[in-house]
Structures are given as structure tokens and as C-alpha cells.
Design an enzyme around this catalytic site. Sequence first.
Site, PDB file in Angstrom:
ATOM      1  N   ASP A   1       0.722  -1.172   0.066  1.00  0.00           N
ATOM      2  CA  ASP A   1       0.020   0.081  -0.141  1.00  0.00           C
ATOM      3  C   ASP A   1       0.888   1.325  -0.110  1.00  0.00           C
ATOM      4  OD1 ASP A   1      -1.509   2.382   0.303  1.00  0.00           O
ATOM      5  OD2 ASP A   1      -2.675   1.122   2.130  1.00  0.00           O
TER       6      ASP A   1
ATOM      7  N   HIS B   1       0.252   8.009   3.376  1.00  0.00           N
ATOM      8  CA  HIS B   1       0.993   7.492   4.412  1.00  0.00           C
ATOM      9  C   HIS B   1       2.292   7.756   4.775  1.00  0.00           C
ATOM     10  CE1 HIS B   1      -2.705   5.316   4.442  1.00  0.00           C
ATOM     11  NE2 HIS B   1      -2.747   4.659   3.471  1.00  0.00           N
TER      12      HIS B   1
ATOM     13  N   ILE C   1      -0.895   9.275   7.809  1.00  0.00           N
ATOM     14  CA  ILE C   1      -1.575   8.514   8.666  1.00  0.00           C
ATOM     15  C   ILE C   1      -1.323   7.092   8.446  1.00  0.00           C
ATOM     16  CG2 ILE C   1      -3.427  10.050   8.878  1.00  0.00           C
ATOM     17  CD1 ILE C   1      -5.124   8.730   6.884  1.00  0.00           C
TER      18      ILE C   1
ATOM     19  N   GLY D   1      -5.216   1.867   7.270  1.00  0.00           N
ATOM     20  CA  GLY D   1      -6.340   1.048   8.164  1.00  0.00           C
ATOM     21  C   GLY D   1      -6.086  -0.303   7.955  1.00  0.00           C
TER      22      GLY D   1
END
Length: 273
Positions: free
Chosen positions: A181, A186, A201, A204
Site C-alpha cells: 500500500d 501514508h 496516517i 487502516g
Amino acid sequence: MSAAEAPERGTVPAGDWAGRSLGERTVGYDERDAILYALAVGARADQLDLVFEDRLRVLPTFGLTLAQWAPDVLAGEGAFDARSVHGAQSLEVRGELPRAGEIRLAARVGAVWDKGSAAVFEVIVESDLFAATWSIFAPGRGGFGGDRGPGREAPQERTWAQERVVRTFAEQAALYRLTGDRHHIHIDPDASARIGQPRPILQGLCTLATAAGALAEARGAHPADLRTLSGRFSGPVVPGDALLLRDAGAADGAFEVLRDAAPAISDGRAVFA
């Protein structure tokens, strides 16, 4: 579908994507990939059967990284844009992932729900070893006259069997990116700022898998014995955050993850063998 045949972004009504095939892929990996993933979701150096190839058991949530291409294909074909967010995830384990090898994956769009100002796309990926469903919340793609879909159940009053602090680490999102990812929010502060987050961040799925590992330890289970896992992504996590994990216990299966007393993962459920 060739670039010339691909629809312009947003021109196909969201509901028309329901049921479409996203193709099949054979995805390969080796022990190094599985170990890197385990480290990225919080495995410790003393958990030898997660980080040492001679004893390796592959975490079931690693399958989600092998299937990450599927929602990216749907985004690339113009179903939704960069405002869209990963709303929820589920995983059903059908068999143990081998230490290394190749897995054939088939992906399709499931239901597309009309939430008025937004649409929710279900992306389903299946193989002999697992099935997974992404729920993608896509602002601006609703209003096509479709079914709103099932409403969210009212939160239950629960007695949490135990609570524990789960610590993320500053490099976690950067490390998890190497498993597949690589979305810029990120790692790049400029990209995260464009979605209203002053700092990059945590992914998830990384938060969810980290919570699953902590749940296994709390329940006296092995993390590779996970059978089902699901959760709704309710708020951001920043690498380095200390999170509060609330667990209802093995008999119930429910859990939630809080960041600064606000939900980060809600409606969680995890079952281990």
C-alpha cells in the site's frame, strides 16, 4: 480493458459497476515478504514463528496485501476519485497461507449502495485460502437511484472483558508501505494535508492487523489461527500513537480500537481457532 476503452472518470453511474469482474491475478511471495509484513504489523523479534523462516507461520491478514490490487483496479477504471476512503474491511480465512508460493485471486465488484451524497462500493476478492471484502466510501458518486443498503446497527452496550494499550511506532506506515500500500497519504505530509491530516496516517489495514495480533495475545490464541476479522475504519491513526484496545473476549468476538478516546476501529469482530 485498454486505456482507449476505459470510461472517463465518473461518467459511468456508480450502480452500473455492481457485479463487474475486476479480473484475476496470480500473486507470488516468499518468506521475506511474509516476515516483512509481520514486522510491519507489530510482530516482535522473539515471536520466532512469525519472523524466522525456519519456523514461519504466515499471518492470515497478509492475504489482504496480496489482494490490494483489486480496489486499485476499480479506482483506476474511474469508479471513484481521490476523495474516497476505505470505510470497512472483512476477511474470511479458508486455509493456511503457505510460507511461500503463488495464489490465484479473482476480484469483482459486489453491491454498490446509494447513500445519497456518496456511494459505497464493495470490492470482493476470493481465493481457495481466503475471501476479503473492501467497502469504499465514495463522496459525490451517490444519487443514482440505487438501494441505500443495510443501515448500521445501533451500538450495543457491552461489558469489555479486558482493555490494553497497543503501541504503534513512528516508522510503521513507512514500513507497511513496502508490503504493497504505497498511497502517498501514508508517507508524504503534503499528500496527507490535502485530506485534512497534518501528518501522514497509518494504513487502516495495518491498524486492523496490529489490533488482531494484540487480540490474539490477549485471548491466548496464535495470531496465525485467525478465522474471521472485520472492522469499520472510524478515525485516523498516526504512526507512534498509543491506542486503547477494548476486547469483549473470545466468546463474543467483538472489539474496538480508540485513539484519544475517539473510535479508530469500530464494529470490530475477530474469531480465532
